[in-house]
Design a protein around this motif. Structure first.
Motif, mmCIF file in Angstrom:
data_model
loop_
_atom_site.group_PDB
_atom_site.id
_atom_site.type_symbol
_atom_site.label_atom_id
_atom_site.label_comp_id
_atom_site.label_asym_id
_atom_site.label_seq_id
_atom_site.Cartn_x
_atom_site.Cartn_y
_atom_site.Cartn_z
ATOM 1 N N ARG A 30 4.873 -14.438 -6.325
ATOM 2 C CA ARG A 30 3.652 -13.643 -6.382
ATOM 3 C C ARG A 30 3.378 -13.130 -4.977
ATOM 4 N N ARG A 77 0.940 -10.543 -2.527
ATOM 5 C CA ARG A 77 -0.274 -9.751 -2.382
ATOM 6 C C ARG A 77 0.117 -8.352 -1.894
ATOM 7 N N GLN A 78 -0.848 -7.434 -1.888
ATOM 8 C CA GLN A 78 -0.542 -6.055 -1.559
ATOM 9 C C GLN A 78 0.151 -5.880 -0.210
ATOM 10 N N PRO A 79 -0.269 -6.551 0.870
ATOM 11 C CA PRO A 79 0.428 -6.333 2.148
ATOM 12 C C PRO A 79 1.934 -6.659 2.069
ATOM 13 N N GLU A 80 2.293 -7.717 1.345
ATOM 14 C CA GLU A 80 3.713 -8.068 1.195
ATOM 15 C C GLU A 80 4.431 -7.060 0.303
ATOM 16 N N ARG A 81 3.756 -6.601 -0.752
ATOM 17 C CA ARG A 81 4.368 -5.598 -1.623
ATOM 18 C C ARG A 81 4.600 -4.290 -0.868
ATOM 19 N N LEU A 82 3.670 -3.935 0.027
ATOM 20 C CA LEU A 82 3.827 -2.720 0.828
ATOM 21 C C LEU A 82 5.054 -2.816 1.738
ATOM 22 N N ARG A 101 12.364 -3.446 -5.270
ATOM 23 C CA ARG A 101 11.641 -4.542 -4.628
ATOM 24 C C ARG A 101 12.482 -5.817 -4.622
ATOM 25 N N ASP A 104 7.936 -2.131 -0.542
ATOM 26 C CA ASP A 104 7.948 -0.718 -0.913
ATOM 27 C C ASP A 104 8.427 0.161 0.247
#
Length: 185
Positions: free
Chosen positions: A124, A126-131, A145, A134
């Motif tokens: 799982r 959070r957005q900063p890691e997903r960015l 990803r 990406d």
């Protein structure tokens, strides 16, 4: 199977057959002449990878590209010629150690792994890691990803080998001490 958090009691080793003797077992089980020395045997919770050095090429080559092609060809020949016997040895090892077995060969500057196991891992972020993932995808460093995460893990592994080794050793000592302690169940 493997390690994990067990009911709030901390990090523990689950019931998986130990593979401490895997390198010795493969060293004794492999046919003479397959490799120039003892194979490199790497073990984790899901897989054992056996990589051996093939005898050196004796021919002269016009350039590095020709030598690399010859090395790839020799590794390919080894893979085909030993397939049936490798499958039988892997079957025996999988029964003994309850892990998949993958093979590889090295020759000069060329290394090839055959049929390695790719284990899915759920995480799982959070957005900063997903960015971050990406950005790697958008920059063409990774196709997805999942590839970006694998790339990041490889990069950390390359630059943190000694720290990760110390951490694994410490975890092993904790597991050993825990197994010698009283059973509170």
């Amino acid at each position: 199977m493997g390690r994990g958090w067990k009911g709030g009691r901390g990090w523990q080793q689950a019931e998986v057959p130990p593979a401490d003797d895997a390198a010795a077992w493969f060293g004794g089980r492999l046919p003479d002449g397959w490799f120039t020395g003892a194979p490199e045997v790497t073990v984790d919770r899901e897989e054992i990878i056996v990589v051996g050095e093939l005898p050196a090429l004796t021919e002269e080559y016009a350039d590095d590209a020709a030598r690399a092609a010859a090395e790839e060809g020799r590794i390919s020949r080894y893979r085909e010629e030993t397939r049936d016997e490798r499958i039988e040895i892997a079957r025996q090892a999988e029964h003994r150690y309850q892990r998949k077995v993958a093979w590889g060969a090295k020759l000069g500057g060329t290394k090839a792994l055959f049929t390695t196991h790719s284990a899915p891992v759920m995480t799982r972020l959070r957005q900063p890691e997903r960015l971050v993932l990406d950005t790697l995808v958008d920059a063409g460093v990774a196709r997805s990803r999942s590839d970006a995460l694998a790339w990041a893990v490889r990069l950390v592994g390359e630059h943190a080998d000694s720290w990760l080794g110390d951490l694994r050793e410490a975890m092993s000592k904790v597991d050993d001490l825990r197994s010698k302690g009283p059973d509170l169940a």
